[in-house]
Design a protein around this motif. Structure first.
Motif, short mmCIF file in Angstrom:
data_model
loop_
_atom_site.label_atom_id
_atom_site.label_comp_id
_atom_site.label_asym_id
_atom_site.label_seq_id
_atom_site.Cartn_x
_atom_site.Cartn_y
_atom_site.Cartn_z
N ALA A 161 0.91 -1.19 -0.01
CA ALA A 161 -0.16 -0.18 0.12
C ALA A 161 0.80 1.24 -0.01
N THR A 162 1.97 1.37 0.59
CA THR A 162 2.79 2.51 0.73
C THR A 162 3.45 2.77 -0.61
N ALA A 163 3.72 1.64 -1.23
CA ALA A 163 4.36 1.45 -2.54
C ALA A 163 3.40 2.32 -3.58
N TYR A 164 1.98 2.08 -3.65
CA TYR A 164 1.20 2.48 -4.25
C TYR A 164 1.01 4.02 -3.98
N GLN A 165 1.08 4.20 -2.47
CA GLN A 165 0.78 5.53 -2.16
C GLN A 165 1.81 6.36 -2.62
N GLY A 166 2.99 5.98 -2.66
CA GLY A 166 4.20 6.89 -3.06
C GLY A 166 4.06 7.03 -4.78
N MET A 167 3.44 6.25 -5.44
CA MET A 167 3.29 6.27 -6.75
C MET A 167 2.03 6.85 -7.02
N GLU A 168 1.20 7.47 -6.13
CA GLU A 168 0.14 8.37 -6.10
C GLU A 168 -1.04 7.52 -6.58
N GLN A 169 -1.18 6.43 -6.65
CA GLN A 169 -2.30 5.38 -6.99
C GLN A 169 -3.05 5.14 -5.54
N PHE A 170 -3.94 6.12 -5.10
CA PHE A 170 -4.36 6.20 -3.85
C PHE A 170 -5.41 5.30 -3.85
N GLY A 171 -6.29 4.95 -4.88
CA GLY A 171 -7.38 4.02 -4.78
C GLY A 171 -6.88 2.40 -4.52
N GLN A 172 -5.70 2.18 -5.23
CA GLN A 172 -5.29 0.93 -5.02
C GLN A 172 -4.67 0.69 -3.74
N ALA A 173 -4.02 1.97 -3.12
CA ALA A 173 -3.46 1.89 -1.78
C ALA A 173 -4.60 1.68 -0.68
N LYS A 174 -5.52 2.42 -0.89
CA LYS A 174 -6.80 2.27 -0.03
C LYS A 174 -7.30 0.68 0.02
N THR A 175 -7.24 0.27 -0.95
CA THR A 175 -8.09 -1.34 -1.15
C THR A 175 -7.16 -2.13 -0.10
N LEU A 176 -5.73 -2.02 -0.24
CA LEU A 176 -4.83 -2.84 0.34
C LEU A 176 -4.67 -2.47 1.86
N LEU A 177 -4.90 -1.22 2.02
CA LEU A 177 -4.67 -0.62 3.73
C LEU A 177 -5.98 -1.26 4.50
N ASN A 178 -7.00 -1.30 3.64
CA ASN A 178 -8.15 -2.13 4.45
C ASN A 178 -8.07 -3.19 4.76
N GLU A 179 -7.38 -4.06 4.08
CA GLU A 179 -6.87 -5.50 4.54
C GLU A 179 -5.87 -5.39 5.54
N ALA A 180 -4.85 -4.50 5.61
CA ALA A 180 -3.87 -4.23 6.49
C ALA A 180 -4.43 -3.80 7.83
N VAL A 181 -5.31 -3.06 7.75
CA VAL A 181 -6.07 -2.49 8.95
C VAL A 181 -7.02 -3.51 9.70
N ARG A 182 -7.61 -4.46 8.85
CA ARG A 182 -8.41 -5.46 9.32
C ARG A 182 -7.66 -6.53 10.05
N LEU A 183 -6.25 -6.83 9.65
CA LEU A 183 -5.41 -7.67 10.09
C LEU A 183 -4.85 -7.11 11.50
N HIS A 184 -4.67 -6.02 11.39
CA HIS A 184 -3.72 -5.24 12.72
C HIS A 184 -4.55 -3.74 12.85
N PRO A 185 -5.70 -3.98 13.58
CA PRO A 185 -6.48 -2.56 13.68
C PRO A 185 -5.97 -1.72 14.93
N CYS A 186 -4.77 -2.28 15.42
CA CYS A 186 -4.07 -1.33 16.60
C CYS A 186 -2.94 -1.07 16.36
N HIS A 187 -2.14 -0.86 15.00
CA HIS A 187 -1.15 -0.49 14.78
C HIS A 187 -1.13 0.95 14.30
N PRO A 188 -0.55 2.06 15.01
CA PRO A 188 -0.64 3.40 14.84
C PRO A 188 -0.25 3.73 13.45
#
Length: 717
Positions: free
Chosen positions: A630-657
């Protein structure tokens, strides 16, 4: 040493470990052997079983280290075999090999001298030939289900894995490895709020639903190999050997009735295929869950994107649109001991023979004595264990029927110690039912003490798998000092602090675990990463140098060396070490994640995406791969794809600041300010940072500006 010097719970653990080894369930045997070894780290009987499990799992450095100071004949024999294996390592130089082999000769010689001193010269063949009936030839349902669960998890059929792992625990709650595997796959199959908790699984045994009898003799005979018989011909000899004086001085000719192997038979071996078709297990495997199908779709989309980027890069390189990078000079990868680090390093520094540095590593505000007292009361009162549909309930029904239908003569009078010995097979009395009912609580109490320890460990694993780090750290405080002060427990605590981004305290637990058991390397990759975050170059160098000598854990050694190179040297050497780790074991995700971050720091977006995708494939339930990509897509300014991947990252670890802050940043770019505000507030509740506070101010300004525009439009209308 008398036979009753060991506690009954130690015999329960030894029996369970040997049963698991007979079932080839070495992972579960090791987890139980660690609990046995924790009872008394200087007991050669416990050390032998612990080292044997390590040896069977090819951890020869571990068995070598555990048995280095052991003195019994079995320990000396296994130590010599560990020396033989370590000397056979391909990367060992000749001097190191000779050293190991000489140690093995010394240990074997000592074992032989002790055997001649303590035992008769008579070879009792009866003991050797009766060893068949002392083994467990039939694997239990728990072991088979545990194996099925592991196979399904390798096939990424998480639903099928969970079904069989639950069935393994239902048959045998001592299968703690089944529960740890469940914890690993839990984010994809278990709802924490509705899941069965360890307290519901690892419940105390009660007499009404627990059959402590041996299986009937008829059933045991079915589990053994078919009995011997003189009427069946086995080996036949072809007659007397001819005299050597009558044989011509050349090789004897073949018999006339010799049947040669045909060319077609050889051809059939060449074309024989072990490849199975997908449809071969379609009818028997459970259906995969919606989460698994969704993840596959997202990974396929990422793979197609990476293939497209590869094609574009290849086109640019072919037509000269990219300058070729300078050729890299070959590097000699080496970990050397830094000045000042060798003061604490000693080859003979064996933790088993030393007192621990300071008191037991406990958390503040937790009185262990109160916890121990509570646990002891629970074990004494035997809280009710419902039979449900478990095998223990079915066995108890069969036992009651047999008791009602068959009248048995009264058992002979035996002392309490003799009854316990007979139950564990230490008596020569052949009576099957001499185990008196009034002694049943003794064995049940030992089983419940053991299950009580596993229950606490299972709670710790469960909380950690859902990243409830505080709960995981607190529940493990219920263990007594001997079980708490073990490498596995301390590493679990270290991982909990690491996932809570508390690297300083995580380092304390990892360092203590490594000092206690340097052969236990499960926490070394994260330990070395903590030291890199803390820029503790000296301790990181010491760790990498010590791991360099451990040839049974090369993956962990490469990760430690890479983190040390990154901390001390910089440059590209860290990537080389991480690449060696990935090549050595591509099925582990952490090396792929570290390589992804290395490539991202160098500005290689394609390389970063490729390594993070490999991390996701290696472990679809690790947030590191999803977050990194997700951070790689964020750096390439592909924010829609970054959001999709981050949704799964947050689901797996909802308490990582950090993950929550990154999600807030991506949502700001997508102008989803309300959702971004929720994420940034959650992140600040977990850990307050200046950077997160600035992002929150930016979001508040954007929300106010948006509200002002809406108000203005409304007034104009």
């Amino acid at each position: 040493m008398s036979q009753m010097e060991n506690p009954v719970e130690a015999w329960v653990l030894m029996a369970l470990v040997n049963k698991d080894m007979d079932d080839f369930d070495y992972k579960n045997a090791l987890l139980l052997a660690e609990r046995l070894h924790a009872l008394d780290k200087n007991n050669d009987e416990y050390r032998f079983l612990y080292a044997k499990c390590l040896y069977l799992l090819n951890d020869y450095n571990g068995s070598y280290s555990v048995l280095k100071s052991a003195e019994s004949i079995p320990c000396r024999n296994l130590y010599a075999r560990s020396c033989l294996k370590l000397g056979n390592e391909a990367e060992a130089d000749n001097e190191t090999r000779q050293t190991f082999w000489r140690e093995g000769v010394k240990a074997s010689t000592t074992a032989l001298e002790m055997h001649k001193r303590d035992f008769s010269d008579v070879h009792y063949w009866g003991d050797d030939l009766s060893s068949v009936i002392t083994r467990s030839h039939m694997p239990s349902r728990g072991s088979i289900n545990n194996l099925l669960g592991e196979l399904y998890s390798k096939l990424e059929n998480i639903q099928g894995a969970a079904i069989h792992l639950w069935e393994s625990l239902d048959d045998n709650p001592f299968k703690i490895s089944a529960y740890t595997t469940l914890c690993d796959i839990a984010p994809d199959v278990i709802d924490f709020e509705n899941a069965a908790l360890p307290n519901d699984i690892f419940k105390d045994f009660v007499p009404d639903s627990t059959c402590l009898d041996h299986a009937p003799l008829s059933q045991r005979k079915e589990q053994l190999p078919r009995p011997p018989s003189t009427s069946v011909i086995g080996i036949t000899l072809k007659g007397p050997r001819p005299s050597l004086d009558q044989v011509e001085p050349y090789m004897p000719s073949l018999r006339n009735d010799y049947q040669d192997v045909s060319l077609d038979q050889l051809r059939s071996l060449v074309f024989f295929s072990h490849v199975m078709k997908d449809g071969d297990i379609t009818d028997i495997q459970p259906q995969r869950s919606e989460i698994e199908e969704r993840k596959d779709m997202e990974i396929d989309m990422v793979t197609q994107d990476i293939d497209k980027m590869k094609a574009e890069e290849a086109y640019k390189n072919k037509h000269g649109l990219h300058k070729k990078p300078p050729a890299e000079k070959p590097q000699h990868l080496q970990v050397d001991l830094m000045a000042g680090a060798d003061s604490g390093l000693s080859e003979d520094d064996t933790p088993q023979n030393q007192s621990a540095p300071g008191s037991t590593l406990r958390l503040q505000g937790h009185d262990r004595r109160e916890t121990t007292k509570t646990l002891s009361l629970n074990w004494m009162h035997f809280p009710s264990r419902s039979s449900g549909k478990s095998g223990r309930g079915r066995a108890s029904k069969g036992k009651r029927k047999a008791t009602e239908s068959t009248a048995q003569p009264p058992p002979p009078e035996l002392t309490e110690a003799e009854q316990i010995c007979q139950y564990f097979g230490l008596s020569t009395n052949n009576n099957e039912n001499t185990f008196l009912k009034q002694q049943q609580p003794i064995v049940l109490a030992a089983m419940n003490k053991t299950i009580g320890v596993l229950r606490i460990l299972a709670n710790g694993y469960m909380y950690h798998s859902f990243y409830r780090c505080r709960e995981a750290a607190l529940v493990l405080q219920q263990l007594d000092d001997s079980q708490y002060e073990t490498a596995r427990v301390l590493c679990l605590l270290g991982k909990a602090y690491y996932d809570a981004s508390d690297y300083q305290n995580a380092r304390v637990f990892f360092r203590r675990a490594f000092w206690l058991a340097p052969w236990f390397c499960d926490g070394v990759p994260i330990y070395s990463t903590c030291l890199w975050y803390l820029e503790n170059e000296l301790e990181l160098n010491l760790l990498a140098y010590k791991m360099k000598q451990n040839r049974s854990h090369r993956y962990e050694a490469y990760i430690a060396a890479g983190n040390w190179s990154k901390c001390a040297k910089g440059g590209n050497e860290a990537s080389k070490w991480f690449q060696k780790a990935v090549e050595y074991d591509p099925s582990r995700s952490y090396g792929h994640a570290l390589l992804g971050y290395e490539e991202w720091e160098k500005g290689n977006c394609l390389g970063a995406k490729l390594h993070f995708a490999n991390c996701m494939v290696a472990n679809k339930r690790s947030y590191l791969g999803w977050y990194g990509l997700a951070t790689a897509y964020q750096g390439m300014e592909q924010f829609g794809q970054a959001k999709t991947l981050l949704n799964e990252a947050v689901r797996l670890h909802p308490c990582h600041p950090v993950v929550l802050v990154t999600m807030a940043e991506v949502l700001v770019e997508l102008e989803e300010y309300d959702s971004a505000y929720t994420y940034i507030c959650n992140a600040l509740e977990l850990r307050h940072t200046t950077a997160a506070e600035k992002i929150k101010e930016r979001i508040v300004q954007a929300i106010n500006s948006s509200n002002a525009k809406e108000t203005s439009y409304a007034m104009e209308e």
